[in-house]
Scaffold this motif. Structure first.
Motif, PDB file in Angstrom:
ATOM      1  N   HIS A  86       0.861  -0.986  -0.283  1.00 37.56           N
ATOM      2  CA  HIS A  86      -0.202  -0.292  -0.242  1.00 37.56           C
ATOM      3  C   HIS A  86       0.762   1.474   0.198  1.00 37.56           C
ATOM      4  CE1 HIS A  86      -2.830  -3.175   1.657  1.00 37.56           C
ATOM      5  NE2 HIS A  86      -3.794  -2.231   0.939  1.00 37.56           N
ATOM      6  N   GLY A  87       0.346   2.207  -0.645  1.00 34.01           N
ATOM      7  CA  GLY A  87       1.107   3.494  -0.986  1.00 34.01           C
ATOM      8  C   GLY A  87       1.537   4.266   0.233  1.00 34.01           C
ATOM      9  N   GLY A  88       1.341   4.352   1.404  1.00 29.09           N
ATOM     10  CA  GLY A  88       1.523   5.179   2.190  1.00 29.09           C
ATOM     11  C   GLY A  88       2.723   5.503   2.524  1.00 29.09           C
ATOM     12  N   VAL A  89       3.199   6.350   2.808  1.00 29.47           N
ATOM     13  CA  VAL A  89       4.675   6.997   3.026  1.00 29.47           C
ATOM     14  C   VAL A  89       5.207   6.846   3.518  1.00 29.47           C
ATOM     15  CG1 VAL A  89       5.812   9.435   3.021  1.00 29.47           C
ATOM     16  CG2 VAL A  89       3.937   9.542   1.780  1.00 29.47           C
ATOM     17  N   ARG A  90       5.175   6.662   5.205  1.00 26.20           N
ATOM     18  CA  ARG A  90       5.720   6.001   6.139  1.00 26.20           C
ATOM     19  C   ARG A  90       5.761   4.493   5.577  1.00 26.20           C
ATOM     20  NH1 ARG A  90       6.569   6.988  11.925  1.00 26.20           N
ATOM     21  NH2 ARG A  90       8.337   5.606  12.410  1.00 26.20           N
ATOM     22  N   LEU A  91       4.422   3.781   5.285  1.00 27.44           N
ATOM     23  CA  LEU A  91       5.070   2.340   4.847  1.00 27.44           C
ATOM     24  C   LEU A  91       5.539   1.781   4.633  1.00 27.44           C
ATOM     25  CD1 LEU A  91       3.739  -0.717   5.385  1.00 27.44           C
ATOM     26  CD2 LEU A  91       1.875   0.310   4.411  1.00 27.44           C
ATOM     27  N   VAL A  92       6.152   2.572   3.151  1.00 25.74           N
ATOM     28  CA  VAL A  92       7.347   2.641   2.015  1.00 25.74           C
ATOM     29  C   VAL A  92       8.204   2.819   2.674  1.00 25.74           C
ATOM     30  CG1 VAL A  92       7.713   3.041  -0.694  1.00 25.74           C
ATOM     31  CG2 VAL A  92       5.499   2.815   0.072  1.00 25.74           C
ATOM     32  N   ASN A  93       8.182   3.819   3.104  1.00 20.09           N
ATOM     33  CA  ASN A  93       9.969   3.637   3.499  1.00 20.09           C
ATOM     34  C   ASN A  93      10.490   2.927   4.922  1.00 20.09           C
ATOM     35  OD1 ASN A  93      10.829   6.567   2.593  1.00 20.09           O
ATOM     36  ND2 ASN A  93       9.025   6.789   2.491  1.00 20.09           N
ATOM     37  N   GLU A  94       9.167   2.782   5.025  1.00 17.40           N
ATOM     38  CA  GLU A  94      10.032   1.316   6.552  1.00 17.40           C
ATOM     39  C   GLU A  94      10.356   0.249   5.767  1.00 17.40           C
ATOM     40  OE1 GLU A  94      10.366   1.568   9.933  1.00 17.40           O
ATOM     41  OE2 GLU A  94      10.251   3.898   9.906  1.00 17.40           O
ATOM     42  N   ILE A  95       9.119  -0.619   4.617  1.00 14.37           N
ATOM     43  CA  ILE A  95       9.706  -1.944   3.629  1.00 14.37           C
ATOM     44  C   ILE A  95      10.952  -1.247   3.253  1.00 14.37           C
ATOM     45  CG2 ILE A  95       9.042  -2.508   2.393  1.00 14.37           C
ATOM     46  CD1 ILE A  95       5.656  -2.210   2.637  1.00 14.37           C
ATOM     47  N   LEU A  96      11.767  -0.634   2.753  1.00 15.49           N
ATOM     48  CA  LEU A  96      12.848  -0.350   2.271  1.00 15.49           C
ATOM     49  C   LEU A  96      13.770   0.026   3.215  1.00 15.49           C
ATOM     50  CD1 LEU A  96      14.902   0.594  -0.232  1.00 15.49           C
ATOM     51  CD2 LEU A  96      13.745   3.301   0.955  1.00 15.49           C
ATOM     52  N   LYS A  97      13.220   0.408   4.137  1.00 15.59           N
ATOM     53  CA  LYS A  97      14.240   0.189   5.761  1.00 15.59           C
ATOM     54  C   LYS A  97      14.383  -1.033   5.792  1.00 15.59           C
ATOM     55  CE  LYS A  97      14.964   2.208  10.391  1.00 15.59           C
ATOM     56  NZ  LYS A  97      14.519   2.687  11.749  1.00 15.59           N
ATOM     57  N   GLY A  98      13.651  -1.809   5.605  1.00 14.94           N
ATOM     58  CA  GLY A  98      13.857  -3.310   6.574  1.00 14.94           C
ATOM     59  C   GLY A  98      14.695  -4.338   5.440  1.00 14.94           C
ATOM     60  N   CYS A  99      14.636  -3.211   3.892  1.00 19.08           N
ATOM     61  CA  CYS A  99      15.468  -4.027   3.306  1.00 19.08           C
ATOM     62  C   CYS A  99      16.867  -3.656   2.941  1.00 19.08           C
ATOM     63  CB  CYS A  99      15.574  -3.552   1.719  1.00 19.08           C
ATOM     64  SG  CYS A  99      13.730  -4.341   1.245  1.00 19.08           S
ATOM     65  N   ILE A 100      17.602  -2.353   3.533  1.00 20.99           N
ATOM     66  CA  ILE A 100      18.724  -2.192   3.428  1.00 20.99           C
ATOM     67  C   ILE A 100      19.268  -3.055   5.018  1.00 20.99           C
ATOM     68  CG2 ILE A 100      19.586  -0.122   4.866  1.00 20.99           C
ATOM     69  CD1 ILE A 100      17.623   1.704   2.504  1.00 20.99           C
ATOM     70  N   GLU A 101      18.051  -2.935   5.998  1.00 19.45           N
ATOM     71  CA  GLU A 101      19.062  -3.631   6.944  1.00 19.45           C
ATOM     72  C   GLU A 101      19.042  -5.163   6.290  1.00 19.45           C
ATOM     73  OE1 GLU A 101      16.230  -2.735   9.938  1.00 19.45           O
ATOM     74  OE2 GLU A 101      16.379  -0.607  10.538  1.00 19.45           O
ATOM     75  N   ALA A 102      18.140  -5.659   5.890  1.00 20.36           N
ATOM     76  CA  ALA A 102      18.455  -6.957   5.196  1.00 20.36           C
ATOM     77  C   ALA A 102      19.603  -7.340   4.674  1.00 20.36           C
ATOM     78  CB  ALA A 102      17.152  -7.251   4.709  1.00 20.36           C
ATOM     79  N   GLY A 103      20.898  -6.733   4.068  1.00 22.13           N
ATOM     80  CA  GLY A 103      21.969  -5.550   3.260  1.00 22.13           C
ATOM     81  C   GLY A 103      21.776  -5.537   2.178  1.00 22.13           C
ATOM     82  N   ALA A 104      20.745  -4.602   1.996  1.00 16.58           N
ATOM     83  CA  ALA A 104      21.041  -3.976   0.144  1.00 16.58           C
ATOM     84  C   ALA A 104      21.568  -2.594   0.736  1.00 16.58           C
ATOM     85  CB  ALA A 104      19.437  -4.005  -0.188  1.00 16.58           C
ATOM     86  N   ARG A 105      22.341  -1.932  -0.215  1.00 13.82           N
ATOM     87  CA  ARG A 105      22.382  -0.812   0.063  1.00 13.82           C
ATOM     88  C   ARG A 105      21.396   0.554  -0.844  1.00 13.82           C
ATOM     89  NH1 ARG A 105      24.538   2.541  -3.685  1.00 13.82           N
ATOM     90  NH2 ARG A 105      25.262   0.892  -5.116  1.00 13.82           N
ATOM     91  N   ALA A 106      20.980   1.585  -0.267  1.00 12.37           N
ATOM     92  CA  ALA A 106      20.310   2.075  -0.705  1.00 12.37           C
ATOM     93  C   ALA A 106      20.570   2.688  -1.956  1.00 12.37           C
ATOM     94  CB  ALA A 106      19.691   4.059  -0.096  1.00 12.37           C
ATOM     95  N   ALA A 107      19.749   2.116  -2.883  1.00  7.44           N
ATOM     96  CA  ALA A 107      20.497   3.175  -4.346  1.00  7.44           C
ATOM     97  C   ALA A 107      20.329   4.738  -4.818  1.00  7.44           C
ATOM     98  CB  ALA A 107      19.718   2.532  -5.662  1.00  7.44           C
ATOM     99  N   ASP A 108      21.493   4.985  -5.552  1.00  8.65           N
ATOM    100  CA  ASP A 108      21.761   5.833  -5.842  1.00  8.65           C
ATOM    101  C   ASP A 108      21.071   6.621  -7.134  1.00  8.65           C
ATOM    102  OD1 ASP A 108      23.881   6.734  -4.755  1.00  8.65           O
ATOM    103  OD2 ASP A 108      25.341   5.522  -6.081  1.00  8.65           O
ATOM    104  N   LYS A 109      20.936   7.969  -7.343  1.00  6.75           N
ATOM    105  CA  LYS A 109      19.646   8.572  -8.327  1.00  6.75           C
ATOM    106  C   LYS A 109      20.385   7.788 -10.011  1.00  6.75           C
ATOM    107  CE  LYS A 109      18.816  13.347  -7.149  1.00  6.75           C
ATOM    108  NZ  LYS A 109      18.716  14.837  -7.696  1.00  6.75           N
TER     109      LYS A 109
END
Length: 443
Positions: A86-109
């Motif tokens: 679902h497209g909630g601002v906080r929700l999407v950011n939390e899932i991204l944060k979870g992916c980064i904590e799981a070993g991914a790096r935040a992508a550049d532009k």
């Protein structure tokens, strides 16, 4: 390369938010965030199939969809996993944060598209067309960007490179066997250079149309006060955009509005009526009107049908001499409006003749219907590279009968290098980084 993750949907609340993960460990990262009862382990996921499940990141959970795209048949050429939540601002950011904590790096532009280029999924010009398509504001720009994004331009440039490279190889081989090969290699190379010069000239000739496709056509609406400039703007756009009164000098500053004609954006600029005045504010508007008229692609000179031009109007015409001027005679619905002068007769009040103005703008600038069926050069970087390639090949063309092979090869290699900047074959890291820095995050 390290696995990356980013939000691929626009910033803000919406129905759906997409978190994209790309890299060798995409499935491993996704498995720590996304779970589905359909699979005991996410490694068993069938490519290109949507799975209904739950995304959990810290204290946050959401019912969502997950889909796995298996390398190399993906956008980036790497394994990709997308979480559609679902497209909630906080929700999407939390899932991204979870992916980064799981070993991914935040992508550049633009890093997803950059990886597509580096992995041979896209030519550099195709990648540039992606951002052009995202930013497209007109039908023509969208169509031109789509043609480039799907490889039409890069295929043409690749063909140029291949022909030129064959000619270079033949010439270089002849250096080792001058008596046996030089005459034939020169003839073949000369034919190739002549052919490519013509092809490049043809492609470069589309750049004028391409600039209008990308940036639009700037049209200044000028005339003396109270002839119907603002009424004409309103009639062209179909909106009551400009204030219209019988009081001369109502418009004191420029007013801009856009419309689309034959798929091309037309930037209309309604200017203050040009006349002599002691009013300081109005005088500033008049000065600005003159400057806008000089810098526009087209000038719509509005006057009244059925009356002779005033001295002020003659002065206006002299001030825009050399510009592309379309004469528009307004108030053609009035009883006194009989006129045989050349131009377009309209009634901004009734709308009669307004469509003729739109057609005249396109005809004046482009010279007829807009043809988007072939490749069009819309990017200034591509234009510059093509100009340099054409210049180098022209140098070689004019010197074939006098210069030694070594000198000809310098020009031919320069041309090849310039063409390679478009496809990416010879583009250096600074060019590549500059291009992808223009992208948004998640693309």
């Amino acid at each position: 390369m390290q696995t990356i993750a980013a939000i691929s949907t626009p910033v803000g609340a919406g129905a759906i938010g997409i978190v994209r993960i790309s890299g060798d460990d995409a499935l491993m990262v996704a498995a720590k965030v996304f779970h589905t009862s359909k699979l005991a382990d996410l490694s068993y996921a069938v490519p290109n199939m949507m799975y209904y499940g739950t995304a959990t990141a810290g204290e946050v959970s959401d019912r969502c969809l997950g889909v796995y795209f298996k390398a190399p048949k993906t956008y980036t050429g790497e394994d990709i996993f997308e979480i559609h939540c679902h497209g909630g601002v906080r929700l999407v950011n939390e899932i991204l944060k979870g992916c980064i904590e799981a070993g991914a790096r935040a992508a550049d532009k633009g890093e997803f598209t950059k990886r597509a280029f580096l992995n041979g999924k896209l030519a550099l010009s195709d990648a540039e067309a992606v951002i052009e398509m995202i930013n497209a504001e007109s039908e023509a720009q969208l169509k031109a960007s789509y043609r480039s994004m799907t490889g039409n331009l890069s295929k043409q440039i690749y063909a140029f490179e291949e022909k030129l490279l064959d000619a270079i190889a033949t010439m270089e081989a002849a250096l080792d066997y001058p008596e046996e090969m030089e005459e034939e290699s020169r003839r073949v190379a000369k034919d190739t250079v002549n052919e490519l010069c013509k092809e490049l000239e043809k492609l470069l000739s589309t750049a004028k149309t391409g600039s209008y496709v990308k940036q639009g056509i700037d049209v200044a609406i000028v005339g003396i006060a109270n002839v119907g400039k603002s009424s004409t703007l309103n009639a062209l756009t179909g909106k009551d955009r400009a204030i219209v009164t019988e009081i001369a000098g109502t418009t004191r500053d420029s007013l801009e509005e856009r419309l689309e004609v034959d798929g091309i954006t037309v930037n209309l600029i309604d200017t203050a009526g040009i006349r002599e005045t002691d009013d300081k504010v109005e005088k500033l508007g008049v000065d600005r009107s003159r400057a806008i008229a000089k810098n526009s692609d087209v000038v719509l000179f509005i006057t009244e049908a059925g009356r002779k031009p005033t001295d002020e109007e003659e002065n206006i015409l002299r001030s825009v001499e050399g510009a592309k001027v379309i004469r528009v005679y307004n108030k053609d619905d009035m009883p006194h409006a009989k006129d045989d002068r050349k131009g377009i007769f309209v009634s901004a009040k009734t709308g009669e003749g307004i469509d003729k103005i739109k057609k005249a703008i396109i005809d004046c600038v482009i010279g007829g219907d807009v043809d988007l069926s072939g490749n069009i050069v819309t990017d200034s970087r591509h234009y510059d590279a093509l100009k340099r390639a054409h210049f180098s090949l022209t140098q070689a063309k004019e010197s074939f009968d006098e210069e030694p092979a070594e000198c000809l090869l310098v020009d031919m290699r320069d041309a090849y290098s310039a063409l390679g900047e478009i496809t990416g074959n010879t583009a250096d890291e600074s060019i590549v980084n500059a291009i992808f820095s223009k992208f948004c995050l998640g693309k």
